[in-house]
Design a protein around this motif. Structure first.
Motif, PDB file in Angstrom:
ATOM      1  N   ARG A  70       7.868   8.010   7.053  1.00  0.00           N
ATOM      2  CA  ARG A  70       8.995   9.162   6.286  1.00  0.00           C
ATOM      3  C   ARG A  70       9.886   9.551   7.381  1.00  0.00           C
ATOM      4  O   ARG A  70      10.185  10.427   7.049  1.00  0.00           O
ATOM      5  CB  ARG A  70       7.596  10.429   5.608  1.00  0.00           C
ATOM      6  CG  ARG A  70       6.703   9.723   3.927  1.00  0.00           C
ATOM      7  CD  ARG A  70       6.479  11.009   4.045  1.00  0.00           C
ATOM      8  NE  ARG A  70       5.463  10.410   2.583  1.00  0.00           N
ATOM      9  CZ  ARG A  70       6.136  10.095   1.117  1.00  0.00           C
ATOM     10  NH1 ARG A  70       7.004  10.524   0.856  1.00  0.00           N
ATOM     11  NH2 ARG A  70       5.477   9.596   0.308  1.00  0.00           N
ATOM     12  N   LYS A  71       8.792   9.314   8.594  1.00  0.00           N
ATOM     13  CA  LYS A  71      10.022   9.921   9.192  1.00  0.00           C
ATOM     14  C   LYS A  71      11.477   8.870   9.853  1.00  0.00           C
ATOM     15  O   LYS A  71      12.487   9.416  10.746  1.00  0.00           O
ATOM     16  CB  LYS A  71       9.852   9.783  11.330  1.00  0.00           C
ATOM     17  CG  LYS A  71       8.468  11.314  10.677  1.00  0.00           C
ATOM     18  CD  LYS A  71       7.964  10.998  12.139  1.00  0.00           C
ATOM     19  CE  LYS A  71       6.258  12.207  12.429  1.00  0.00           C
ATOM     20  NZ  LYS A  71       6.118  11.388  13.630  1.00  0.00           N
ATOM     21  N   HIS A  72      10.691   7.729   9.058  1.00  0.00           N
ATOM     22  CA  HIS A  72      12.317   6.973   9.901  1.00  0.00           C
ATOM     23  C   HIS A  72      12.931   6.797   8.295  1.00  0.00           C
ATOM     24  O   HIS A  72      14.133   6.400   7.915  1.00  0.00           O
ATOM     25  CB  HIS A  72      12.024   5.805   9.987  1.00  0.00           C
ATOM     26  CG  HIS A  72      11.221   5.750  11.085  1.00  0.00           C
ATOM     27  ND1 HIS A  72      12.276   6.206  12.760  1.00  0.00           N
ATOM     28  CD2 HIS A  72      10.157   5.782  11.902  1.00  0.00           C
ATOM     29  CE1 HIS A  72      11.483   6.223  13.574  1.00  0.00           C
ATOM     30  NE2 HIS A  72       9.875   6.228  13.531  1.00  0.00           N
ATOM     31  N   ALA A 128       7.468  -2.746   8.040  1.00  0.00           N
ATOM     32  CA  ALA A 128       7.214  -3.921   8.897  1.00  0.00           C
ATOM     33  C   ALA A 128       5.898  -3.193   8.988  1.00  0.00           C
ATOM     34  O   ALA A 128       4.409  -3.952   8.463  1.00  0.00           O
ATOM     35  CB  ALA A 128       7.728  -4.661   8.951  1.00  0.00           C
ATOM     36  N   CYS A 129       5.833  -2.523  10.109  1.00  0.00           N
ATOM     37  CA  CYS A 129       4.857  -2.446  11.248  1.00  0.00           C
ATOM     38  C   CYS A 129       3.447  -1.450   9.991  1.00  0.00           C
ATOM     39  O   CYS A 129       1.957  -1.250  10.673  1.00  0.00           O
ATOM     40  CB  CYS A 129       4.891  -1.757  12.019  1.00  0.00           C
ATOM     41  SG  CYS A 129       5.495   0.492  12.308  1.00  0.00           S
ATOM     42  N   GLN A 130       4.300  -0.957   9.422  1.00  0.00           N
ATOM     43  CA  GLN A 130       3.058   0.149   8.238  1.00  0.00           C
ATOM     44  C   GLN A 130       2.719  -0.215   7.065  1.00  0.00           C
ATOM     45  O   GLN A 130       1.685   0.453   6.492  1.00  0.00           O
ATOM     46  CB  GLN A 130       3.639   1.751   8.341  1.00  0.00           C
ATOM     47  CG  GLN A 130       3.995   2.495   9.841  1.00  0.00           C
ATOM     48  CD  GLN A 130       2.919   2.774  10.440  1.00  0.00           C
ATOM     49  OE1 GLN A 130       2.049   3.278  10.161  1.00  0.00           O
ATOM     50  NE2 GLN A 130       3.149   2.210  11.657  1.00  0.00           N
ATOM     51  N   THR A 131       3.326  -1.436   6.734  1.00  0.00           N
ATOM     52  CA  THR A 131       3.162  -1.683   5.492  1.00  0.00           C
ATOM     53  C   THR A 131       1.424  -2.844   4.946  1.00  0.00           C
ATOM     54  O   THR A 131       1.595  -4.010   5.672  1.00  0.00           O
ATOM     55  CB  THR A 131       3.645  -2.205   5.149  1.00  0.00           C
ATOM     56  OG1 THR A 131       5.098  -1.213   4.839  1.00  0.00           O
ATOM     57  CG2 THR A 131       3.899  -3.260   3.417  1.00  0.00           C
ATOM     58  N   ASP A 170       0.933  -1.053   0.134  1.00  0.00           N
ATOM     59  CA  ASP A 170       0.374  -0.257   0.066  1.00  0.00           C
ATOM     60  C   ASP A 170       1.005   0.908   0.098  1.00  0.00           C
ATOM     61  O   ASP A 170       2.449   1.012  -0.011  1.00  0.00           O
ATOM     62  CB  ASP A 170      -1.526  -0.075   1.310  1.00  0.00           C
ATOM     63  CG  ASP A 170      -0.076   0.069   2.280  1.00  0.00           C
ATOM     64  OD1 ASP A 170       0.867  -0.347   2.300  1.00  0.00           O
ATOM     65  OD2 ASP A 170      -0.796  -0.095   3.681  1.00  0.00           O
ATOM     66  N   LYS A 171       0.100   2.159   0.043  1.00  0.00           N
ATOM     67  CA  LYS A 171       0.855   3.812   0.213  1.00  0.00           C
ATOM     68  C   LYS A 171       1.658   4.027   1.411  1.00  0.00           C
ATOM     69  O   LYS A 171       1.743   3.605   2.228  1.00  0.00           O
ATOM     70  CB  LYS A 171       0.301   4.901  -0.843  1.00  0.00           C
ATOM     71  CG  LYS A 171      -0.924   5.191   0.997  1.00  0.00           C
ATOM     72  CD  LYS A 171      -1.646   5.802   0.253  1.00  0.00           C
ATOM     73  CE  LYS A 171      -2.596   6.866   1.514  1.00  0.00           C
ATOM     74  NZ  LYS A 171      -3.177   7.677   1.900  1.00  0.00           N
ATOM     75  N   ILE A 172       2.925   4.375   0.617  1.00  0.00           N
ATOM     76  CA  ILE A 172       3.902   5.701   2.308  1.00  0.00           C
ATOM     77  C   ILE A 172       2.958   6.236   3.016  1.00  0.00           C
ATOM     78  O   ILE A 172       1.833   7.114   3.055  1.00  0.00           O
ATOM     79  CB  ILE A 172       4.951   5.601   1.737  1.00  0.00           C
ATOM     80  CG1 ILE A 172       5.502   4.419   0.539  1.00  0.00           C
ATOM     81  CG2 ILE A 172       6.227   6.255   2.665  1.00  0.00           C
ATOM     82  CD1 ILE A 172       6.636   5.264  -0.295  1.00  0.00           C
ATOM     83  N   LYS A 173       3.089   5.752   4.483  1.00  0.00           N
ATOM     84  CA  LYS A 173       2.248   6.053   5.736  1.00  0.00           C
ATOM     85  C   LYS A 173       3.481   7.303   6.139  1.00  0.00           C
ATOM     86  O   LYS A 173       4.935   7.200   5.659  1.00  0.00           O
ATOM     87  CB  LYS A 173       2.483   5.891   6.612  1.00  0.00           C
ATOM     88  CG  LYS A 173       1.472   4.095   6.368  1.00  0.00           C
ATOM     89  CD  LYS A 173       0.402   4.513   5.800  1.00  0.00           C
ATOM     90  CE  LYS A 173      -0.107   2.662   5.679  1.00  0.00           C
ATOM     91  NZ  LYS A 173       0.258   1.942   4.877  1.00  0.00           N
ATOM     92  N   PHE A 197      13.437   4.679  -0.006  1.00  0.00           N
ATOM     93  CA  PHE A 197      11.330   4.609  -1.050  1.00  0.00           C
ATOM     94  C   PHE A 197      11.821   3.341  -2.240  1.00  0.00           C
ATOM     95  O   PHE A 197      11.071   2.385  -2.664  1.00  0.00           O
ATOM     96  CB  PHE A 197      10.293   5.089  -0.682  1.00  0.00           C
ATOM     97  CG  PHE A 197      10.380   5.531   1.065  1.00  0.00           C
ATOM     98  CD1 PHE A 197       9.617   4.694   1.414  1.00  0.00           C
ATOM     99  CD2 PHE A 197      10.502   6.410   1.466  1.00  0.00           C
ATOM    100  CE1 PHE A 197       8.725   5.086   3.263  1.00  0.00           C
ATOM    101  CE2 PHE A 197       9.948   7.235   2.237  1.00  0.00           C
ATOM    102  CZ  PHE A 197       9.280   6.440   3.220  1.00  0.00           C
ATOM    103  N   GLU A 198      12.561   4.514  -2.711  1.00  0.00           N
ATOM    104  CA  GLU A 198      13.181   3.467  -4.657  1.00  0.00           C
ATOM    105  C   GLU A 198      13.797   2.452  -4.064  1.00  0.00           C
ATOM    106  O   GLU A 198      13.642   1.730  -5.010  1.00  0.00           O
ATOM    107  CB  GLU A 198      13.361   5.147  -4.968  1.00  0.00           C
ATOM    108  CG  GLU A 198      13.100   6.533  -5.177  1.00  0.00           C
ATOM    109  CD  GLU A 198      14.023   7.612  -5.534  1.00  0.00           C
ATOM    110  OE1 GLU A 198      15.378   7.486  -5.183  1.00  0.00           O
ATOM    111  OE2 GLU A 198      13.340   8.945  -5.695  1.00  0.00           O
ATOM    112  N   ALA A 199      15.165   2.486  -3.002  1.00  0.00           N
ATOM    113  CA  ALA A 199      15.065   1.018  -3.782  1.00  0.00           C
ATOM    114  C   ALA A 199      14.536  -0.251  -2.842  1.00  0.00           C
ATOM    115  O   ALA A 199      14.981  -1.537  -2.411  1.00  0.00           O
ATOM    116  CB  ALA A 199      16.575   1.400  -2.506  1.00  0.00           C
TER     117      ALA A 199
END
Length: 93
Positions: free
Chosen positions: A64-66, A79-82, A57-60, A72-74
């Motif tokens: 972005r804080k970590h 895992a907890c947000q995905t 799903d989309k990046i949370k 992201f491109e790599a």
């Protein structure tokens, strides 16, 4: 059902319902992704989607804080947000 392969855990493959949280599946199925908080605060569950990044799903905002844009491109995610919508192969350090 979708398949999640935990590369660092001897290529362990588990099945999970579509839209499952990656860290929760790892905990339940003993996949091995490291974690501490499970809520996007610590960044410990940083992992790399080796295959199937399009099945996430989309990046949370918490990610972005970590993680940086280059991460992201790599293929890196937390895992907890995905949540996964299809087959993925995941690794971690």
């Amino acid at each position: 059902m979708i398949n999640i392969t935990f590369v660092n855990n001897n290529e362990k493959v588990v099945s999970a319902p579509e839209n499952s949280n990656l860290l929760r599946v790892s905990i339940k199925e003993q996949g091995g992704i490291p974690f501490k908080c499970g809520g996007g605060l610590c960044g410990t569950c940083k992992c790399r989607i080796e295959e199937g990044l399009e099945n996430t799903d989309k990046i949370k905002p918490k990610e972005r804080k970590h993680l940086k844009t280059e991460d992201f491109e790599a293929g890196y995610r937390m895992a907890c947000q995905t949540f996964v919508t299809g087959n993925v192969r995941v690794s971690w350090k």
